[in-house]
Design a protein around this motif. Structure first.
Motif, short mmCIF file in Angstrom:
data_model
loop_
_atom_site.label_atom_id
_atom_site.label_comp_id
_atom_site.label_asym_id
_atom_site.label_seq_id
_atom_site.Cartn_x
_atom_site.Cartn_y
_atom_site.Cartn_z
N GLY A 44 -20.82 -10.86 -5.58
CA GLY A 44 -19.53 -11.52 -5.55
C GLY A 44 -18.39 -10.70 -6.11
N GLU A 45 -18.67 -9.54 -6.66
CA GLU A 45 -17.62 -8.70 -7.24
C GLU A 45 -16.75 -8.10 -6.14
OE1 GLU A 45 -17.28 -5.05 -10.51
OE2 GLU A 45 -19.16 -6.14 -10.22
N ILE A 46 -15.47 -7.92 -6.45
CA ILE A 46 -14.52 -7.37 -5.48
C ILE A 46 -14.18 -5.94 -5.87
CG2 ILE A 46 -12.20 -7.55 -4.51
CD1 ILE A 46 -12.44 -10.58 -4.80
N VAL A 47 -14.26 -5.05 -4.90
CA VAL A 47 -13.89 -3.65 -5.07
C VAL A 47 -12.52 -3.46 -4.44
CG1 VAL A 47 -14.44 -1.26 -4.48
CG2 VAL A 47 -16.28 -2.87 -5.07
N ARG A 48 -11.56 -2.92 -5.19
CA ARG A 48 -10.19 -2.80 -4.71
C ARG A 48 -9.76 -1.33 -4.62
NH1 ARG A 48 -7.88 -7.83 -4.79
NH2 ARG A 48 -8.89 -9.39 -6.14
N LEU A 49 -8.97 -1.07 -3.60
CA LEU A 49 -8.29 0.21 -3.45
C LEU A 49 -6.96 -0.09 -2.79
CD1 LEU A 49 -8.46 3.35 -3.75
CD2 LEU A 49 -9.19 3.39 -1.35
N GLY A 50 -5.87 0.02 -3.54
CA GLY A 50 -4.58 -0.38 -3.02
C GLY A 50 -4.61 -1.83 -2.60
N ALA A 51 -4.22 -2.09 -1.34
CA ALA A 51 -4.20 -3.45 -0.83
C ALA A 51 -5.55 -3.90 -0.29
CB ALA A 51 -3.15 -3.58 0.27
N ILE A 52 -6.53 -3.01 -0.28
CA ILE A 52 -7.85 -3.34 0.27
C ILE A 52 -8.70 -4.03 -0.79
CG2 ILE A 52 -9.95 -2.38 1.28
CD1 ILE A 52 -7.48 -2.18 3.07
N ALA A 53 -9.36 -5.11 -0.40
CA ALA A 53 -10.27 -5.83 -1.30
C ALA A 53 -11.58 -6.10 -0.57
CB ALA A 53 -9.63 -7.15 -1.76
N VAL A 54 -12.64 -5.45 -1.01
CA VAL A 54 -13.95 -5.56 -0.37
C VAL A 54 -14.88 -6.36 -1.28
CG1 VAL A 54 -15.85 -4.28 0.68
CG2 VAL A 54 -13.57 -3.28 0.65
N THR A 55 -15.52 -7.37 -0.72
CA THR A 55 -16.39 -8.26 -1.50
C THR A 55 -17.85 -7.82 -1.39
OG1 THR A 55 -14.90 -10.13 -1.20
CG2 THR A 55 -17.17 -10.64 -1.80
N THR A 56 -18.54 -7.86 -2.51
CA THR A 56 -19.95 -7.51 -2.61
C THR A 56 -20.82 -8.75 -2.42
OG1 THR A 56 -19.36 -5.87 -4.30
CG2 THR A 56 -21.69 -6.47 -4.12
N THR A 57 -21.81 -8.66 -1.53
CA THR A 57 -22.83 -9.71 -1.39
C THR A 57 -24.19 -9.04 -1.44
OG1 THR A 57 -21.37 -11.06 0.00
CG2 THR A 57 -23.73 -11.58 0.03
N LEU A 58 -24.99 -9.35 -2.43
CA LEU A 58 -26.31 -8.74 -2.56
C LEU A 58 -27.28 -9.41 -1.60
CD1 LEU A 58 -26.58 -8.24 -6.43
CD2 LEU A 58 -25.64 -6.71 -4.69
#
Length: 297
Positions: free
Chosen positions: A162-176
């Protein structure tokens, strides 16, 4: 060495008859990588900031954020420079690649991460479950094909479910979604394309791919992990599905249709469910086969 007909690696690709590829020699068996796993293809745009930068047989994706980028997945060791050239082709300058998102720690998807990291200075992000395999340079758990080693690579950041990885305006969600590997990780993000918001999912594999399901000493919870991951993936909404081997979602076919004028070729809300249905079926068959007592001589 002849490959046993039942030998399956990575996403369930049958390697018998793939002799046109290059040999990879981990003990105790010789694995032959299909030729398309190394075959270059021109990078192409998928949707929003997402681009395909992999080979014909191993998918690698770039997510662009202004002058920087995230790489999702990776190729075999020998294709590191090919991926770097593809990134340059789509405008990612040297030093512009900032993050590497691991999908799963197998040689055909993690093999090039060490070199790409050295060449670009990008930081590697992975789950706690796959960190030991990445840093040891070999997968975990018992399987039918032995040790498929790859260059060890240090994980810079461990992500939780559920953690979110951000780079600028990009937000990528983690699902194990473990099973295929102990730390198999699915990534997802919303993108904007032609006035619509679309959910893009990069599903980690849920194929058996040679994993031992019964009596797996290196991964005793593998069966339960697969079953949880089937349910998790099936519950996810995905407008666009981008797996680590393109044939799983017909990525190359979709690109051909889009190039021919079908603007919605990549949009398929039923694709992820179909992938899970097939994976469940194959898993149940493999589990039943392992559970069948061997006939007496």
């Amino acid at each position: 060495m002849k490959i046993r007909p039942a030998l399956i690696i990575a996403l369930g690709v049958l390697l018998s008859g793939a002799g046109a590829g290059r040999e990879i020699k981990p003990a105790p068996y010789t694995l032959v990588a299909p030729a398309e796993w190394s075959q270059p293809v021109a990078p192409f745009h998928i949707a929003g900031p997402v681009w395909y930068v992999g080979t014909r047989g191993i998918a690698v994706y770039a997510i662009l954020s202004k002058d920087s980028a995230i790489l999702v997945g990776g190729p075999m060791t020998s294709e590191a420079r090919l991926i770097e050239r593809n990134l340059a082709t789509i405008g990612v300058k040297k030093g512009g690649l900032k993050l590497l998102l691991n999908m799963h720690a197998h040689f055909d998807h993690a093999g090039a991460l060490a070199q790409i990291k050295r060449d670009t200075g990008a930081r590697l992000i992975a789950s706690a479950g796959d960190r030991p395999a990445l840093e040891a340079g070999r997968h975990q758990g018992d399987n039918s094909y032995g040790r498929a080693n790859f260059p060890a690579v240090k994980v810079d950041r461990v992500v939780r479910d559920g953690e979110i990885v951000r780079l600028g305006a990009i937000a990528v969600t983690t699902t194990l979604t473990p099973g295929h590997t102990i730390g198999c990780t699915t990534w997802s993000l919303p993108v904007h394309e032609s006035g619509r918001t679309l959910q893009v999912v990069f599903p980690c594999s849920v194929t058996v791919a040679g994993n031992r399901l019964i009596g797996n000493r290196g991964y005793p919870g593998i069966v339960a992990a697969y079953r949880r991951s089937f349910a998790r993936l099936d519950a996810m909404h995905a407008d666009i599905v981008l797996p680590s081997h393109p044939e799983i979602a017909d990525v190359m076919g979709r690109e051909a249709r889009r190039a021919a004028g079908d603007a919605n070729a990549f949009v398929d809300p039923g694709a992820l469910h179909a992938i899970v249905v097939q994976a469940r079926k194959d898993f149940d068959a493999a589990l039943a086969k392992e559970g069948t007592p061997s006939p007496h001589p």
